[in-house]
Design a protein around this motif. Sequence first.
Motif, PDB file in Angstrom:
ATOM      1  N   MET A   1       0.839  -1.195   0.000  1.00  0.00           N
ATOM      2  CA  MET A   1       0.000   0.000   0.000  1.00  0.00           C
ATOM      3  C   MET A   1       0.879   1.251   0.000  1.00  0.00           C
ATOM      4  SD  MET A   1      -2.808   1.292   2.824  1.00  0.00           S
ATOM      5  CE  MET A   1      -3.962  -0.037   2.489  1.00  0.00           C
ATOM      6  N   LYS A   2       0.628   2.182  -0.927  1.00  0.00           N
ATOM      7  CA  LYS A   2       1.381   3.430  -0.961  1.00  0.00           C
ATOM      8  C   LYS A   2       0.939   4.328   0.186  1.00  0.00           C
ATOM      9  CE  LYS A   2      -0.075   3.894  -5.124  1.00  0.00           C
ATOM     10  NZ  LYS A   2      -0.405   4.405  -6.479  1.00  0.00           N
ATOM     11  N   SER A   3       1.886   5.092   0.707  1.00  0.00           N
ATOM     12  CA  SER A   3       1.596   5.976   1.838  1.00  0.00           C
ATOM     13  C   SER A   3       1.838   7.423   1.455  1.00  0.00           C
ATOM     14  CB  SER A   3       2.460   5.600   3.042  1.00  0.00           C
ATOM     15  OG  SER A   3       3.841   5.733   2.726  1.00  0.00           O
ATOM     16  N   VAL A   4       1.099   8.323   2.106  1.00  0.00           N
ATOM     17  CA  VAL A   4       1.221   9.751   1.842  1.00  0.00           C
ATOM     18  C   VAL A   4       0.935  10.531   3.106  1.00  0.00           C
ATOM     19  CG1 VAL A   4      -1.197   9.977   1.107  1.00  0.00           C
ATOM     20  CG2 VAL A   4       0.496  11.651   0.319  1.00  0.00           C
ATOM     21  N   ILE A   5       1.678  11.603   3.302  1.00  0.00           N
ATOM     22  CA  ILE A   5       1.399  12.588   4.346  1.00  0.00           C
ATOM     23  C   ILE A   5       0.933  13.860   3.653  1.00  0.00           C
ATOM     24  CG2 ILE A   5       2.338  13.963   6.242  1.00  0.00           C
ATOM     25  CD1 ILE A   5       4.523  11.776   6.526  1.00  0.00           C
ATOM     26  N   VAL A   6      -0.248  14.324   4.001  1.00  0.00           N
ATOM     27  CA  VAL A   6      -0.779  15.583   3.475  1.00  0.00           C
ATOM     28  C   VAL A   6      -0.740  16.602   4.601  1.00  0.00           C
ATOM     29  CG1 VAL A   6      -2.737  16.761   2.414  1.00  0.00           C
ATOM     30  CG2 VAL A   6      -2.272  14.355   1.844  1.00  0.00           C
ATOM     31  N   VAL A   7      -0.006  17.675   4.416  1.00  0.00           N
ATOM     32  CA  VAL A   7       0.113  18.705   5.444  1.00  0.00           C
ATOM     33  C   VAL A   7      -0.836  19.847   5.110  1.00  0.00           C
ATOM     34  CG1 VAL A   7       1.657  20.294   6.627  1.00  0.00           C
ATOM     35  CG2 VAL A   7       2.531  18.088   5.819  1.00  0.00           C
ATOM     36  N   GLY A   8      -1.813  20.048   5.988  1.00  0.00           N
ATOM     37  CA  GLY A   8      -2.799  21.095   5.795  1.00  0.00           C
ATOM     38  C   GLY A   8      -4.164  20.517   5.490  1.00  0.00           C
ATOM     39  N   ALA A   9      -5.142  20.799   6.352  1.00  0.00           N
ATOM     40  CA  ALA A   9      -6.501  20.287   6.169  1.00  0.00           C
ATOM     41  C   ALA A   9      -7.452  21.393   5.776  1.00  0.00           C
ATOM     42  CB  ALA A   9      -6.985  19.576   7.431  1.00  0.00           C
ATOM     43  N   GLY A  10      -6.976  22.310   4.908  1.00  0.00           N
ATOM     44  CA  GLY A  10      -7.898  23.189   4.217  1.00  0.00           C
ATOM     45  C   GLY A  10      -8.635  22.373   3.165  1.00  0.00           C
ATOM     46  N   ILE A  11      -9.392  23.029   2.302  1.00  0.00           N
ATOM     47  CA  ILE A  11     -10.204  22.256   1.368  1.00  0.00           C
ATOM     48  C   ILE A  11      -9.351  21.481   0.377  1.00  0.00           C
ATOM     49  CG2 ILE A  11     -10.540  24.094  -0.344  1.00  0.00           C
ATOM     50  CD1 ILE A  11     -13.097  21.440   0.889  1.00  0.00           C
ATOM     51  N   TRP A  12      -8.208  22.004  -0.050  1.00  0.00           N
ATOM     52  CA  TRP A  12      -7.360  21.249  -0.970  1.00  0.00           C
ATOM     53  C   TRP A  12      -6.747  20.029  -0.278  1.00  0.00           C
ATOM     54  CZ3 TRP A  12      -3.965  24.342  -4.950  1.00  0.00           C
ATOM     55  CH2 TRP A  12      -4.808  24.910  -5.925  1.00  0.00           C
ATOM     56  N   GLY A  13      -6.189  20.219   0.905  1.00  0.00           N
ATOM     57  CA  GLY A  13      -5.573  19.105   1.600  1.00  0.00           C
ATOM     58  C   GLY A  13      -6.586  18.050   2.014  1.00  0.00           C
ATOM     59  N   ALA A  14      -7.735  18.487   2.537  1.00  0.00           N
ATOM     60  CA  ALA A  14      -8.761  17.541   2.965  1.00  0.00           C
ATOM     61  C   ALA A  14      -9.330  16.771   1.781  1.00  0.00           C
ATOM     62  CB  ALA A  14      -9.875  18.282   3.706  1.00  0.00           C
ATOM     63  N   SER A  15      -9.548  17.460   0.655  1.00  0.00           N
ATOM     64  CA  SER A  15     -10.084  16.796  -0.534  1.00  0.00           C
ATOM     65  C   SER A  15      -9.099  15.776  -1.085  1.00  0.00           C
ATOM     66  CB  SER A  15     -10.416  17.829  -1.618  1.00  0.00           C
ATOM     67  OG  SER A  15     -11.441  18.699  -1.192  1.00  0.00           O
ATOM     68  N   LEU A  16      -7.813  16.127  -1.074  1.00  0.00           N
ATOM     69  CA  LEU A  16      -6.797  15.191  -1.552  1.00  0.00           C
ATOM     70  C   LEU A  16      -6.708  13.989  -0.624  1.00  0.00           C
ATOM     71  CD1 LEU A  16      -4.572  14.466  -3.555  1.00  0.00           C
ATOM     72  CD2 LEU A  16      -2.985  15.828  -2.156  1.00  0.00           C
ATOM     73  N   ALA A  17      -6.749  14.220   0.685  1.00  0.00           N
ATOM     74  CA  ALA A  17      -6.714  13.119   1.643  1.00  0.00           C
ATOM     75  C   ALA A  17      -7.895  12.180   1.429  1.00  0.00           C
ATOM     76  CB  ALA A  17      -6.711  13.657   3.068  1.00  0.00           C
ATOM     77  N   LEU A  18      -9.068  12.735   1.191  1.00  0.00           N
ATOM     78  CA  LEU A  18     -10.250  11.912   0.946  1.00  0.00           C
ATOM     79  C   LEU A  18     -10.081  11.075  -0.309  1.00  0.00           C
ATOM     80  CD1 LEU A  18     -13.179  11.030   1.376  1.00  0.00           C
ATOM     81  CD2 LEU A  18     -13.908  13.180   0.286  1.00  0.00           C
ATOM     82  N   ARG A  19      -9.655  11.708  -1.396  1.00  0.00           N
ATOM     83  CA  ARG A  19      -9.495  10.985  -2.654  1.00  0.00           C
ATOM     84  C   ARG A  19      -8.476   9.853  -2.524  1.00  0.00           C
ATOM     85  NH1 ARG A  19     -12.017  10.381  -7.709  1.00  0.00           N
ATOM     86  NH2 ARG A  19     -10.459   9.473  -9.115  1.00  0.00           N
ATOM     87  N   LEU A  20      -7.336  10.128  -1.898  1.00  0.00           N
ATOM     88  CA  LEU A  20      -6.293   9.115  -1.782  1.00  0.00           C
ATOM     89  C   LEU A  20      -6.713   7.976  -0.859  1.00  0.00           C
ATOM     90  CD1 LEU A  20      -3.173  11.444  -1.603  1.00  0.00           C
ATOM     91  CD2 LEU A  20      -3.876  10.021  -3.533  1.00  0.00           C
ATOM     92  N   ALA A  21      -7.388   8.315   0.243  1.00  0.00           N
ATOM     93  CA  ALA A  21      -7.849   7.268   1.156  1.00  0.00           C
ATOM     94  C   ALA A  21      -8.855   6.350   0.473  1.00  0.00           C
ATOM     95  CB  ALA A  21      -8.462   7.895   2.400  1.00  0.00           C
ATOM     96  N   GLU A  22      -9.702   6.939  -0.354  1.00  0.00           N
ATOM     97  CA  GLU A  22     -10.709   6.144  -1.057  1.00  0.00           C
ATOM     98  C   GLU A  22     -10.112   5.247  -2.138  1.00  0.00           C
ATOM     99  OE1 GLU A  22     -14.740   8.859  -0.946  1.00  0.00           O
ATOM    100  OE2 GLU A  22     -13.221   9.309  -2.473  1.00  0.00           O
ATOM    101  N   THR A  23      -8.923   5.588  -2.597  1.00  0.00           N
ATOM    102  CA  THR A  23      -8.318   4.825  -3.690  1.00  0.00           C
ATOM    103  C   THR A  23      -7.144   3.967  -3.240  1.00  0.00           C
ATOM    104  OG1 THR A  23      -7.038   6.808  -4.286  1.00  0.00           O
ATOM    105  CG2 THR A  23      -9.095   6.414  -5.487  1.00  0.00           C
ATOM    106  N   GLY A  24      -7.100   3.676  -1.938  1.00  0.00           N
ATOM    107  CA  GLY A  24      -6.167   2.667  -1.464  1.00  0.00           C
ATOM    108  C   GLY A  24      -4.860   3.151  -0.873  1.00  0.00           C
ATOM    109  N   TRP A  25      -4.679   4.452  -0.724  1.00  0.00           N
ATOM    110  CA  TRP A  25      -3.460   4.957  -0.094  1.00  0.00           C
ATOM    111  C   TRP A  25      -3.606   4.931   1.429  1.00  0.00           C
ATOM    112  CZ3 TRP A  25       0.743   7.894  -2.547  1.00  0.00           C
ATOM    113  CH2 TRP A  25       0.669   7.908  -3.954  1.00  0.00           C
ATOM    114  N   ARG A  26      -2.479   4.795   2.108  1.00  0.00           N
ATOM    115  CA  ARG A  26      -2.440   4.980   3.554  1.00  0.00           C
ATOM    116  C   ARG A  26      -2.144   6.461   3.792  1.00  0.00           C
ATOM    117  NH1 ARG A  26       1.108   1.588   4.641  1.00  0.00           N
ATOM    118  NH2 ARG A  26       2.929   2.868   5.168  1.00  0.00           N
ATOM    119  N   VAL A  27      -3.102   7.174   4.367  1.00  0.00           N
ATOM    120  CA  VAL A  27      -3.061   8.638   4.411  1.00  0.00           C
ATOM    121  C   VAL A  27      -2.928   9.135   5.842  1.00  0.00           C
ATOM    122  CG1 VAL A  27      -4.305  10.766   3.850  1.00  0.00           C
ATOM    123  CG2 VAL A  27      -4.514   8.764   2.337  1.00  0.00           C
TER     124      VAL A  27
END
Length: 373
Positions: free
Chosen positions: A1-27
């Motif tokens: 499983m690919k992993s990612v750290i997203v820094v910042g939970a504004g709308i861009w960071g939160a939206s990216l975290a949601l998309r990646l979590a839904e598609t199999g990344w460890r977020v």
Amino acid sequence: MKSVIVVGAGIWGASLALRLAETGWRVTLVEQHQPGHVRQASAGETRLLRCSHGADDWYARLAWQARDDWRRLEERAGEVLYHEAGMLWFAGTSDGWENASAQVLKNLDIPCEVLDPADGARFFPEFRGDDLSFLLWEPHAGVLRARRATQVTARLAVEAGARLVRARALPVPGEPYQSAVAIDGEVLRADRVVWACGAWLPALFDVPLTVTKQDTLHFAAPPAWTTPGIPAWVDYGASAYGHGDVDGVGMKATIDAEGRPYEPEHGERTVDQASVDQARAYLGRRFPSLASAPLLFTQVCQYALTPDAEWIIAEVAPGVWLLGGDSGHGFKHAPALAAYVAGVLGGEHAPEARFGLHERLPSRGLRTSGEVW
């Protein structure tokens, strides 16, 4: 499983975290305060969703896709996040930005209509448009409940499997360009790190971003000035925008001219009297009876802008990505942009060259009134 750290939970960071979590990344989603905190540009009460972007069709297509994405998101959330109230653009000239926008929208089969200024009376309880060349009507544009949408998106990301960490993330001392972040003395590592920290980004990395103070104003207007019902409106030439009352905080009427330099973490969050005076002057010209409406609610936001208003989506070292420069026309794109950036991180495609860290020349052509809040 690919992993990612997203820094910042504004709308861009939160939206990216949601998309990646839904598609199999460890977020891991890191936010120093909490999603929707008032220092975020994403935490304003409202943002506009529109497809008009002058002669640029890339952003227009993305915005049209984002409209569908927002609809699906609010269905999942079980609450209204988007008021599709429509939007009127007040065009001062016949061959300017609005005309270019209309041509692009028509080419993309995105609904729009060019109207006579007198038609403004159909949309507002009171309207003065004798100084205008025409009106551009976008029936599927409207108003996003921004702060609530940011909170909901972050919650859905957690429900999809993302781990939300409340802490201040910093580049690793001595090694800022590696796929790791330093949090309270601990180093977290992942296959990818995305720094999506808005107005805090230029303090961490050498990026072509300027942060400015932006005042947002809401006025106590009669019930007839309520959205949905009253459409959003933008006067590009006058750098003015607004919409009717949403959620009881008053009718929004704000000047979009760039403000003075601003520090987002500790800057004073009191609006300037000059901002109030400018907004009242505009109301007096366009909606005369509202010129003396009481000031009901104010917020201080910030722009984090590149000189050309193009975004930053750039890899600065293997696995280390910067995502920013969204102020003025970024919020509405968030769910569609998240899919685009997820494709970049997954190696499906490279980002557009326009988003790189090259020299930027000043331009206002993409940043448009109405979307910082």
